[in-house]
Design a protein around this motif. Structure first.
Motif, PDB file in Angstrom:
ATOM      1  N   CYS A 117       0.663  -1.160   0.189  1.00 45.90           N
ATOM      2  CA  CYS A 117      -0.202  -0.003   0.023  1.00 45.90           C
ATOM      3  C   CYS A 117       0.982   1.235   0.100  1.00 45.90           C
ATOM      4  O   CYS A 117       0.745   2.256  -0.734  1.00 45.90           O
ATOM      5  CB  CYS A 117      -0.829   0.134   1.013  1.00 45.90           C
ATOM      6  SG  CYS A 117      -2.339  -1.451   1.049  1.00 45.90           S
ATOM      7  N   ASP A 118       1.943   1.369   0.801  1.00 50.16           N
ATOM      8  CA  ASP A 118       2.886   2.429   0.761  1.00 50.16           C
ATOM      9  C   ASP A 118       3.560   2.639  -0.650  1.00 50.16           C
ATOM     10  O   ASP A 118       3.607   3.707  -0.776  1.00 50.16           O
ATOM     11  CB  ASP A 118       3.850   2.408   1.944  1.00 50.16           C
ATOM     12  CG  ASP A 118       3.237   2.257   3.192  1.00 50.16           C
ATOM     13  OD1 ASP A 118       2.034   2.939   3.482  1.00 50.16           O
ATOM     14  OD2 ASP A 118       4.117   1.846   4.306  1.00 50.16           O
ATOM     15  N   SER A 119       3.994   1.557  -0.972  1.00 45.52           N
ATOM     16  CA  SER A 119       4.510   1.705  -2.382  1.00 45.52           C
ATOM     17  C   SER A 119       3.760   2.343  -3.501  1.00 45.52           C
ATOM     18  O   SER A 119       4.135   2.968  -4.220  1.00 45.52           O
ATOM     19  CB  SER A 119       5.140   0.253  -2.811  1.00 45.52           C
ATOM     20  OG  SER A 119       4.399  -0.679  -3.076  1.00 45.52           O
ATOM     21  N   ALA A 120       2.403   1.793  -3.218  1.00 43.95           N
ATOM     22  CA  ALA A 120       1.396   2.248  -4.329  1.00 43.95           C
ATOM     23  C   ALA A 120       1.249   3.769  -4.092  1.00 43.95           C
ATOM     24  O   ALA A 120       1.179   4.727  -5.174  1.00 43.95           O
ATOM     25  CB  ALA A 120       0.225   1.555  -4.111  1.00 43.95           C
ATOM     26  N   LYS A 121       1.156   4.438  -3.029  1.00 47.57           N
ATOM     27  CA  LYS A 121       0.707   5.675  -2.690  1.00 47.57           C
ATOM     28  C   LYS A 121       1.947   6.344  -3.152  1.00 47.57           C
ATOM     29  O   LYS A 121       1.844   7.617  -3.408  1.00 47.57           O
ATOM     30  CB  LYS A 121       0.229   5.811  -1.293  1.00 47.57           C
ATOM     31  CG  LYS A 121       1.373   5.984  -0.311  1.00 47.57           C
ATOM     32  CD  LYS A 121       0.938   6.210   1.279  1.00 47.57           C
ATOM     33  CE  LYS A 121       1.885   6.325   2.194  1.00 47.57           C
ATOM     34  NZ  LYS A 121       1.562   6.256   3.562  1.00 47.57           N
ATOM     35  N   THR A 122       3.373   6.029  -2.851  1.00 49.41           N
ATOM     36  CA  THR A 122       4.302   6.771  -3.104  1.00 49.41           C
ATOM     37  C   THR A 122       4.549   7.168  -4.442  1.00 49.41           C
ATOM     38  O   THR A 122       5.000   8.439  -4.827  1.00 49.41           O
ATOM     39  CB  THR A 122       5.558   5.900  -2.757  1.00 49.41           C
ATOM     40  OG1 THR A 122       5.555   5.484  -1.269  1.00 49.41           O
ATOM     41  CG2 THR A 122       6.949   6.602  -2.998  1.00 49.41           C
ATOM     42  N   ALA A 123       4.173   6.413  -5.449  1.00 47.00           N
ATOM     43  CA  ALA A 123       4.228   6.638  -6.923  1.00 47.00           C
ATOM     44  C   ALA A 123       2.758   7.323  -7.317  1.00 47.00           C
ATOM     45  O   ALA A 123       3.013   8.451  -8.019  1.00 47.00           O
ATOM     46  CB  ALA A 123       4.204   5.334  -7.510  1.00 47.00           C
ATOM     47  N   THR A 124       1.713   6.966  -6.760  1.00 46.75           N
ATOM     48  CA  THR A 124       0.531   7.567  -7.653  1.00 46.75           C
ATOM     49  C   THR A 124       0.295   8.812  -6.934  1.00 46.75           C
ATOM     50  O   THR A 124      -0.499   9.521  -7.655  1.00 46.75           O
ATOM     51  CB  THR A 124      -0.828   6.575  -7.333  1.00 46.75           C
ATOM     52  OG1 THR A 124      -0.894   6.394  -5.852  1.00 46.75           O
ATOM     53  CG2 THR A 124      -0.476   5.396  -7.962  1.00 46.75           C
TER      54      THR A 124
END
Length: 250
Positions: A117-124
């Protein structure tokens, strides 16, 4: 004293030593988000939520805000809504790990879900800014669209590098607050401020005015890039000193 109130207060006190060490934590995370996360974790404990469910609620708040950034024209109301949703999502992101450590229910699967979840929000989040700037902002030059593109790259590399380095350094899990031998450095927390996701959340209050928003946003991007350039060689040296080989690495 009411039993529920007493139980809630006890949970908050217990969570003070169930959180990660503040060593190296950026200033907003240290002073605001982790204390807020304690309250959210105690509330989640009261209503019987699991750490993974807290992660899911955090993702709902965070990605609702990210969708609003990309799809809704900037306005003061939209900017305030986005900033508050991001801040609540970030507080809940601190709560899931604290709740897991309080319950003794931490697991590789829970850590995996949290990091995905953190990696998804970091990029998006930066890609959403890019979309919004392209669709709605009257920018003096299209070159400013490179700012969220570069921020997405820098933030993604920083996130991956930090998580992997921390995992290799401490394969048994994160250091906890009660394990600290010295008071965490306030200066170090201030110097790490450009990397603080909480500060990024706060500047979205200015998102109604894209050209104004791009000033602190660009400063954070440059600060994060500078921090990354300084951190990568040190992280590499730290990992190079590890004696035993790690499965899956060369």
């Amino acid at each position: 004293m009411d039993v529920t109130t007493k139980s809630f207060a006890n949970s908050v006190r217990a969570l003070r030593t169930a959180q990660k060490s503040n060593r190296g934590a950026p200033i907003y995370s240290r002073l605001v988000n982790r204390p807020v996360g304690r309250v959210f974790a105690a509330l989640a404990h009261q209503v019987g939520l699991t750490p993974n469910q807290v992660t899911g609620v955090s993702a709902i708040f965070t990605f609702t805000a990210i969708v609003l950034v990309a799809l809704v024209p900037p306005s003061p109301a939209a900017a305030a809504t986005v900033a508050l949703l991001l801040m609540i999502g970030y507080g809940l992101d601190a709560a899931d790990g604290q709740l897991a450590r309080l319950l003794g229910s931490g697991s590789p699967a829970g850590g995996w879900l949290d990091h995905v979840c953190d990696s998804a929000k970091t990029a998006t989040i930066h890609l959403a800014v890019l979309v919004s700037m392209y669709r709605f902002a009257d920018l003096p030059t299209d070159l400013l669209l490179l700012v969220p593109i570069c921020y997405s790259i820098v933030d993604s590399v920083l996130f991956f590098g930090f998580i992997l380095t921390d995992s290799l350094r401490r394969p048994s899990g994160p250091a906890l607050a009660q394990a600290e031998n010295a008071r965490p450095s306030v200066l170090r927390s201030v110097l790490a401020a450009p990397t603080d996701y909480g500060i990024l959340c706060l500047i979205f209050f200015a998102f109604a005015w894209p050209q104004v928003f791009l000033v602190p946003y660009g400063i954070l991007m440059l600060g994060t890039a500078g921090y990354l350039l300084l951190a990568l060689p040190r992280w590499y040296r730290d990992i190079s000193r590890l004696g035993s080989p790690v499965p899956g690495t060369r």
